[in-house]
Motif scaffolding. Structure first.
Motif, mmCIF file in Angstrom:
data_model
loop_
_atom_site.group_PDB
_atom_site.id
_atom_site.type_symbol
_atom_site.label_atom_id
_atom_site.label_comp_id
_atom_site.label_asym_id
_atom_site.label_seq_id
_atom_site.Cartn_x
_atom_site.Cartn_y
_atom_site.Cartn_z
ATOM 1 N N SER A 247 16.269 10.473 43.633
ATOM 2 C CA SER A 247 15.373 10.788 42.529
ATOM 3 C C SER A 247 16.148 11.498 41.427
ATOM 4 N N PHE A 248 15.671 11.351 40.205
ATOM 5 C CA PHE A 248 16.242 12.028 39.054
ATOM 6 C C PHE A 248 15.167 12.934 38.460
ATOM 7 N N GLN A 249 15.594 14.045 37.934
ATOM 8 C CA GLN A 249 14.642 15.024 37.413
ATOM 9 C C GLN A 249 14.700 15.094 35.894
ATOM 10 N N LEU A 250 13.520 15.060 35.287
ATOM 11 C CA LEU A 250 13.397 15.259 33.846
ATOM 12 C C LEU A 250 12.587 16.536 33.624
ATOM 13 N N GLY A 251 13.232 17.551 33.097
ATOM 14 C CA GLY A 251 12.534 18.787 32.791
ATOM 15 C C GLY A 251 12.038 18.752 31.356
ATOM 16 N N VAL A 252 10.793 19.048 31.152
ATOM 17 C CA VAL A 252 10.228 19.092 29.799
ATOM 18 C C VAL A 252 9.512 20.424 29.605
ATOM 19 N N CYS A 253 9.529 20.912 28.393
ATOM 20 C CA CYS A 253 8.859 22.177 28.111
ATOM 21 C C CYS A 253 8.240 22.145 26.722
ATOM 22 N N ALA B 162 3.527 30.856 32.168
ATOM 23 C CA ALA B 162 3.919 30.270 33.451
ATOM 24 C C ALA B 162 3.655 28.776 33.491
ATOM 25 N N ARG B 163 2.956 28.233 32.467
ATOM 26 C CA ARG B 163 2.616 26.813 32.470
ATOM 27 C C ARG B 163 3.137 26.092 31.231
ATOM 28 N N THR B 164 4.335 26.426 30.846
ATOM 29 C CA THR B 164 4.921 25.784 29.669
ATOM 30 C C THR B 164 6.047 24.822 30.030
ATOM 31 N N LYS B 165 6.326 24.677 31.337
ATOM 32 C CA LYS B 165 7.383 23.769 31.776
ATOM 33 C C LYS B 165 6.871 22.841 32.882
ATOM 34 N N VAL B 166 7.407 21.629 32.902
ATOM 35 C CA VAL B 166 7.053 20.646 33.929
ATOM 36 C C VAL B 166 8.311 19.900 34.356
ATOM 37 N N ARG B 167 8.420 19.622 35.662
ATOM 38 C CA ARG B 167 9.494 18.770 36.179
ATOM 39 C C ARG B 167 8.915 17.410 36.521
ATOM 40 N N VAL B 168 9.482 16.361 35.982
ATOM 41 C CA VAL B 168 9.108 14.998 36.340
ATOM 42 C C VAL B 168 10.180 14.456 37.269
ATOM 43 N N LEU B 169 9.822 14.151 38.518
ATOM 44 C CA LEU B 169 10.759 13.601 39.490
ATOM 45 C C LEU B 169 10.587 12.093 39.514
ATOM 46 N N LEU B 170 11.597 11.378 39.070
ATOM 47 C CA LEU B 170 11.550 9.925 38.921
ATOM 48 C C LEU B 170 12.375 9.246 40.001
ATOM 49 N N THR B 171 11.811 8.224 40.637
ATOM 50 C CA THR B 171 12.508 7.499 41.693
ATOM 51 C C THR B 171 11.885 6.114 41.854
ATOM 52 N N ALA C 296 0.108 20.112 15.099
ATOM 53 C CA ALA C 296 1.318 19.573 15.739
ATOM 54 C C ALA C 296 1.707 20.434 16.934
ATOM 55 N N LEU C 297 2.116 19.760 18.012
ATOM 56 C CA LEU C 297 2.710 20.461 19.153
ATOM 57 C C LEU C 297 4.033 19.780 19.475
ATOM 58 N N ARG C 298 4.921 20.522 20.115
ATOM 59 C CA ARG C 298 6.274 20.011 20.361
ATOM 60 C C ARG C 298 6.596 20.062 21.848
ATOM 61 N N LEU C 299 7.155 18.942 22.323
ATOM 62 C CA LEU C 299 7.614 18.826 23.706
ATOM 63 C C LEU C 299 9.091 18.470 23.664
ATOM 64 N N VAL C 300 9.937 19.217 24.373
ATOM 65 C CA VAL C 300 11.374 18.976 24.345
ATOM 66 C C VAL C 300 11.927 18.895 25.762
ATOM 67 N N VAL C 301 13.105 18.302 25.879
ATOM 68 C CA VAL C 301 13.780 18.197 27.178
ATOM 69 C C VAL C 301 14.409 19.537 27.535
ATOM 70 N N ASP C 302 14.177 19.953 28.762
ATOM 71 C CA ASP C 302 14.780 21.170 29.300
ATOM 72 C C ASP C 302 16.096 20.763 29.965
ATOM 73 N N ALA C 303 17.186 20.833 29.216
ATOM 74 C CA ALA C 303 18.479 20.307 29.666
ATOM 75 C C ALA C 303 18.948 20.924 30.975
ATOM 76 N N GLU C 304 18.673 22.197 31.187
ATOM 77 C CA GLU C 304 19.136 22.872 32.395
ATOM 78 C C GLU C 304 18.453 22.351 33.649
ATOM 79 N N ASN C 305 17.280 21.763 33.489
ATOM 80 C CA ASN C 305 16.528 21.243 34.635
ATOM 81 C C ASN C 305 16.398 19.722 34.595
#
Length: 201
Positions: free
Chosen positions: A122-128, A141-150, A71-80
């Motif tokens: 655009s809206f940003q969804l940060g996931v980590c 350094a590669r545990t977070k991603v920003r998804v820019l949605l537009t 199992a791996l876990r992906l969560v929303v990065d609320a601050e981003n």
């Protein structure tokens, strides 16, 4: 003394590698450009009539594959995050599975084309990634991603690392022409682009 420190460093590195080999760790693998430790993926609904789509984020394993699912876990990065759950994206699952024998897995993120404001901004969804009892975090350094949605035309985040060689300097006018000629927009991720190399070049 120099030999002692060299042996100590070697032992530490070996121990670290053995830990990952035994327990396993995961990190995002999207592009070769991680300027600030957070990568960005641009997804645009421009020119599309669909109400939702799935963005696939590639997660790689550091260590050895095993003969059972983990199992791996992906969560929303609320601050981003400025995107709104239910309006711009679907709730993430409690956990995702790295299949037995696998060294990587595509994790789905469902995006929505519901908000008229997507045509103006655009809206940003940060996931980590978060550690689980099965998998640690690798390459911090590669545990977070920003998804820019537009829904506007946006320059792909990997454009300079791949598309510019074939299409030259980016412009929205050129972008529109490419969509008209190709019939589709540029892929959202470099992984998707490289997996369909023959089509794009």
């Amino acid at each position: 003394a120099l030999c002692f420190w060299g042996l100590l460093l070697s032992a530490c590195q070996e121990n670290e590698m053995n830990t990952f080999d035994h327990e396993g760790a995961v990190y995002f693998q999207l592009t070769s450009n991680w300027s600030d430790g957070v990568d960005s993926v641009v997804y645009s609904f421009a020119g599309k009539t669909i109400e939702q789509d799935t963005l696939w984020l590639l997660v790689d394993l550091m260590g050895e594959a095993v003969d059972y699912d983990r199992a791996l876990r992906l969560v929303v990065d609320a601050e981003n995050t400025t995107a709104v759950e239910g309006t711009h994206y679907a709730a993430l699952q409690p956990e995702y599975i790295l299949p037995a024998g696998a060294y990587q897995v595509q994790v789905p993120v469902v995006l929505y084309n519901k908000d008229p404001m997507l045509e103006e901004r655009s809206f940003q969804l940060g996931v980590c990634l978060e550690p689980t009892s099965d998998l640690q975090l690798g390459l911090t350094a590669r545990t977070k991603v920003r998804v820019l949605l537009t829904a506007m035309l946006m320059k792909p985040s990997y454009y300079e690392n791949g598309l510019s060689y074939y299409f030259g300097a980016y412009s929205k006018a050129k972008h529109e022409i490419c969509i008209q000629v190709l019939g589709v927009d540029f892929p959202a991720t470099y992984e998707e682009f490289s997996n369909n190399w023959d089509y794009w070049v």
